[in-house]
Design a protein around this motif. Structure first.
Motif, PDB file in Angstrom:
ATOM      1  N   THR A   6       1.055  -1.253  -0.059  1.00  0.00           N
ATOM      2  CA  THR A   6      -0.046   0.116   0.033  1.00  0.00           C
ATOM      3  C   THR A   6       0.786   1.060  -0.016  1.00  0.00           C
ATOM      4  N   TYR A   7       0.692   2.176  -1.040  1.00  0.00           N
ATOM      5  CA  TYR A   7       1.484   3.202  -0.993  1.00  0.00           C
ATOM      6  C   TYR A   7       0.599   4.715  -0.973  1.00  0.00           C
ATOM      7  N   ASP A   8       1.045   5.734  -0.601  1.00  0.00           N
ATOM      8  CA  ASP A   8       0.436   7.023  -0.654  1.00  0.00           C
ATOM      9  C   ASP A   8       1.462   8.112  -0.751  1.00  0.00           C
ATOM     10  N   TYR A   9       1.271   9.160  -1.616  1.00  0.00           N
ATOM     11  CA  TYR A   9       2.111  10.205  -1.620  1.00  0.00           C
ATOM     12  C   TYR A   9       1.611  11.449  -1.057  1.00  0.00           C
ATOM     13  N   PHE A  10       2.522  12.180  -0.445  1.00  0.00           N
ATOM     14  CA  PHE A  10       1.997  13.414   0.411  1.00  0.00           C
ATOM     15  C   PHE A  10       0.665  13.063   1.219  1.00  0.00           C
ATOM     16  N   PRO A  11       0.790  12.613   2.252  1.00  0.00           N
ATOM     17  CA  PRO A  11      -0.530  12.275   3.273  1.00  0.00           C
ATOM     18  C   PRO A  11      -1.117  13.489   3.561  1.00  0.00           C
ATOM     19  N   LEU A  12      -2.210  13.476   4.212  1.00  0.00           N
ATOM     20  CA  LEU A  12      -3.015  14.742   4.633  1.00  0.00           C
ATOM     21  C   LEU A  12      -2.363  15.117   5.806  1.00  0.00           C
ATOM     22  N   LYS A  13      -1.861  14.470   6.635  1.00  0.00           N
ATOM     23  CA  LYS A  13      -1.664  14.877   7.987  1.00  0.00           C
ATOM     24  C   LYS A  13      -0.322  13.657   8.467  1.00  0.00           C
ATOM     25  N   LYS A  14       0.856  14.071   9.217  1.00  0.00           N
ATOM     26  CA  LYS A  14       1.466  13.256   9.779  1.00  0.00           C
ATOM     27  C   LYS A  14       2.011  13.666  11.113  1.00  0.00           C
ATOM     28  N   LEU A  15       1.646  12.812  12.202  1.00  0.00           N
ATOM     29  CA  LEU A  15       1.722  12.969  13.537  1.00  0.00           C
ATOM     30  C   LEU A  15       2.568  12.182  14.208  1.00  0.00           C
ATOM     31  N   TYR A  16       2.967  12.085  15.542  1.00  0.00           N
ATOM     32  CA  TYR A  16       3.761  11.380  16.272  1.00  0.00           C
ATOM     33  C   TYR A  16       2.970  10.798  17.586  1.00  0.00           C
ATOM     34  N   VAL A  17       3.419   9.667  17.839  1.00  0.00           N
ATOM     35  CA  VAL A  17       2.718   8.971  19.036  1.00  0.00           C
ATOM     36  C   VAL A  17       3.536   8.450  20.092  1.00  0.00           C
ATOM     37  N   ASN A  18       3.296   8.471  21.383  1.00  0.00           N
ATOM     38  CA  ASN A  18       4.013   8.048  22.551  1.00  0.00           C
ATOM     39  C   ASN A  18       3.275   6.782  22.899  1.00  0.00           C
ATOM     40  N   PRO A  19       3.869   5.678  22.493  1.00  0.00           N
ATOM     41  CA  PRO A  19       3.011   4.333  22.588  1.00  0.00           C
ATOM     42  C   PRO A  19       2.966   4.067  24.007  1.00  0.00           C
ATOM     43  N   ASN A  20       3.627   4.456  24.997  1.00  0.00           N
ATOM     44  CA  ASN A  20       3.193   4.168  26.427  1.00  0.00           C
ATOM     45  C   ASN A  20       2.160   5.002  26.986  1.00  0.00           C
ATOM     46  N   THR A  21       2.144   6.418  26.780  1.00  0.00           N
ATOM     47  CA  THR A  21       0.822   7.015  27.141  1.00  0.00           C
ATOM     48  C   THR A  21      -0.272   7.133  26.090  1.00  0.00           C
ATOM     49  N   GLU A  22       0.129   6.630  24.884  1.00  0.00           N
ATOM     50  CA  GLU A  22      -0.982   6.821  23.698  1.00  0.00           C
ATOM     51  C   GLU A  22      -1.366   8.403  23.555  1.00  0.00           C
ATOM     52  N   ASP A  23      -0.302   9.248  23.956  1.00  0.00           N
ATOM     53  CA  ASP A  23      -0.527  10.779  23.465  1.00  0.00           C
ATOM     54  C   ASP A  23      -0.131  10.793  21.939  1.00  0.00           C
ATOM     55  N   VAL A  24      -0.926  11.621  21.287  1.00  0.00           N
ATOM     56  CA  VAL A  24      -0.646  12.081  19.949  1.00  0.00           C
ATOM     57  C   VAL A  24       0.005  13.546  19.956  1.00  0.00           C
ATOM     58  N   PHE A  25       0.881  13.737  19.231  1.00  0.00           N
ATOM     59  CA  PHE A  25       1.442  15.132  19.193  1.00  0.00           C
ATOM     60  C   PHE A  25       2.216  15.473  17.869  1.00  0.00           C
ATOM     61  N   GLU A  26       2.527  16.675  17.711  1.00  0.00           N
ATOM     62  CA  GLU A  26       3.372  17.139  16.576  1.00  0.00           C
ATOM     63  C   GLU A  26       4.160  17.942  16.926  1.00  0.00           C
ATOM     64  N   TYR A  27       4.998  18.390  16.049  1.00  0.00           N
ATOM     65  CA  TYR A  27       6.397  19.289  16.020  1.00  0.00           C
ATOM     66  C   TYR A  27       5.944  20.519  15.137  1.00  0.00           C
ATOM     67  N   LEU A  28       6.161  21.743  15.908  1.00  0.00           N
ATOM     68  CA  LEU A  28       5.948  22.894  14.970  1.00  0.00           C
ATOM     69  C   LEU A  28       7.339  23.558  14.889  1.00  0.00           C
ATOM     70  N   ILE A  29       7.537  24.198  13.622  1.00  0.00           N
ATOM     71  CA  ILE A  29       8.759  25.015  13.726  1.00  0.00           C
ATOM     72  C   ILE A  29       8.719  26.381  14.119  1.00  0.00           C
ATOM     73  N   ASP A  30       9.457  26.762  15.107  1.00  0.00           N
ATOM     74  CA  ASP A  30       9.509  28.336  15.174  1.00  0.00           C
ATOM     75  C   ASP A  30      10.742  28.887  14.886  1.00  0.00           C
ATOM     76  N   SER A  31      10.513  29.486  13.671  1.00  0.00           N
ATOM     77  CA  SER A  31      11.615  29.958  12.648  1.00  0.00           C
ATOM     78  C   SER A  31      12.281  31.105  13.638  1.00  0.00           C
ATOM     79  N   LYS A  32      11.615  31.893  14.182  1.00  0.00           N
ATOM     80  CA  LYS A  32      12.416  32.917  14.940  1.00  0.00           C
ATOM     81  C   LYS A  32      13.255  32.579  15.701  1.00  0.00           C
ATOM     82  N   ASN A  33      12.929  31.448  16.772  1.00  0.00           N
ATOM     83  CA  ASN A  33      14.169  30.963  17.469  1.00  0.00           C
ATOM     84  C   ASN A  33      14.890  29.742  17.199  1.00  0.00           C
ATOM     85  N   ASN A  34      14.545  29.382  15.947  1.00  0.00           N
ATOM     86  CA  ASN A  34      15.321  28.263  15.339  1.00  0.00           C
ATOM     87  C   ASN A  34      15.006  26.932  16.118  1.00  0.00           C
ATOM     88  N   GLU A  35      13.855  26.609  16.516  1.00  0.00           N
ATOM     89  CA  GLU A  35      13.786  25.370  17.219  1.00  0.00           C
ATOM     90  C   GLU A  35      12.300  24.869  16.999  1.00  0.00           C
TER      91      GLU A  35
END
Length: 287
Positions: free
Chosen positions: A241-270
Motif C-alpha cells: 500500500t502506497y500514498d504520496y503526500f499524506p494529509l497529515k503526519k503526527l507522532y505517538v507516544n506508545p506508552n501514554t498513547e498521546d498524539v503530538f506534532e512538532y511545529l517549527i519556530d523560525s524566529k528561535n530556530n527550534e
C-alpha cells in the motif's frame, strides 16, 4: 477493592502463572468456608505483584469522576522510544541543504478536513526510511510503516504501508550523483568542507523526516496498491500500500498513547512539541 479489579487480577494470575494458580485452586478445592474468595483474591494479588516485578510491566489505572470508578485497567510493557526531536542536536552532524526557503517551511493554506477526507488513519511504527533525489533537485523519502491499527480503513495489523513525502537524508555522494549537473555549482555544495556529513532536507513543514523506530499516526488520502512500488522477495513481487503526500503526519507516544506534532519556530530556530489528543480520542471519533 473493586470487583472488576479483583477479576482482572485473577485473570492475569491464571494467564501468567498457571502452575502456581493450579496449586492454589487444588489446595482450596475441598475447603468450603467463607474465606475462600478472600484467599483467592489475596493469592491473585501476590501472583500479579510477582509477575510485574519479574517481567517489568506496570499497571495503568485511569480514574473517572463518575460512579464507574476505574474505567481502564491493563498491563503494558514500557516500550522504548526515540528521544524527542531537538533541532540543534539533530543538525549537529549534518548539513542542511535546500536552505530554509519559504517553500521548505510552507504550511498548506488549503482548508483540509483531514479527519473526514482521509481514507485510512494509521497508527504504526516506522520500520524503514529510503531517501532519494527527486526531479534532480530535492530529497524525498519513502517511509515504510508497519501498521498497528487502522482506525479508518481495512489495512490489517502487521501489514505495511509506504508514505512518500518530501525531506530526508543522503550522503554527499548520493545527493550529488542524483542532482542535475549545475545544481552543485548553483547552490555551492562543492564548497562544503566536510563531505562526510549527511545532507538533510526538511519536510514542507520545516521539520525533519520521520525516523526509523518512531511511532506515528498518519492520515492517508488515498492508499493504493501500485505495482511501481512493489517490493521483491525471493523473486516474487509483493504489492504494498502506497500514498504520496499524506494529509497529515503526527507522532505517538506508545506508552501514554498521546498524539503530538512538532511545529517549527523560525524566529528561535527550534521545534516545539505540541500534544493534540490521544489514540483513544481517535478511536472514539471513528466509532
Amino acid at each position: 477493592m473493586d470487583d472488576r479489579i479483583k477479576n482482572k487480577l485473577v485473570a492475569e494470575a491464571k494467564n501468567n502463572m498457571p502452575e502456581l494458580w493450579s496449586k492454589i485452586e487444588v489446595n482450596l478445592e475441598n475447603k468450603k468456608n467463607k474465606y475462600n474468595k478472600k484467599l483467592i483474591a489475596i493469592a491473585a494479588i501476590i501472583a500479579v505483584v510477582i509477575i510485574t516485578g519479574t517481567i517489568g510491566t506496570r499497571f495503568i489505572y485511569n480514574h473517572s469522576n463518575g460512579s464507574e470508578g476505574v474505567n481502564y485497567l491493563g498491563i503494558v510493557e514500557d516500550i522504548k522510544t526515540l528521544p524527542d526531536l531537538n533541532l540543534d542536536d539533530y543538525l549537529a552532524d549534518k548539513v542542511l541543504v535546500g536552505g530554509k526557503s519559504e517553500a521548505s517551511q510552507a504550511n498548506d493554506k488549503r482548508f483540509i478536513e483531514y479527519n473526514i477526507e482521509a481514507d485510512n488513519v494509521i497508527y504504526g511504527k516506522v520500520t524503514e526510511v529510503n531517501s532519494y533525489v527527486n526531479f534532480g533537485l530535492f530529497i524525498y523519502s519513502d517511509v515504510k510503516i508497519e501498521v498497528i491499527k487502522d482506525f479508518k480503513g481495512s489495512i490489517s495489523k502487521g501489514e505495511s504501508v509506504i508514505v512518500g513525502d518530501s525531506g530526508g537524508e543522503l550522503t554527499y555522494d548520493e545527493f550529488i550523483s542524483g542532482a542535475y549537473d549545475n545544481l552543485a555549482d548553483k547552490r555551492g555544495y562543492y564548497n562544503i568542507l566536510d563531505k562526510s556529513k549527511i545532507l538533510v532536507e526538511m519536510t514542507k513543514y520545516g521539520i525533519p523526516q520521520y525516523r526509523t523506530g518512531e511511532y506515528v499516526l498518519v492520515y492517508i488520502e488515498e492508499a493504493d496498491k501500485d505495482s511501481s512500488y512493489s517490493q521483491t522477495k525471493d523473486g516474487i513481487k509483493t504489492p504494498i500500500t502506497y500514498d504520496y503526500f499524506p494529509l497529515k503526519k503526527l507522532y505517538v507516544n506508545p506508552n501514554t498513547e498521546d498524539v503530538f506534532e512538532y511545529l517549527i519556530d523560525s524566529k528561535n530556530n527550534e521545534l516545539i512539541k505540541q500534544n493534540l489528543n490521544t489514540l483513544n480520542d481517535i478511536k472514539h471519533f471513528y466509532n
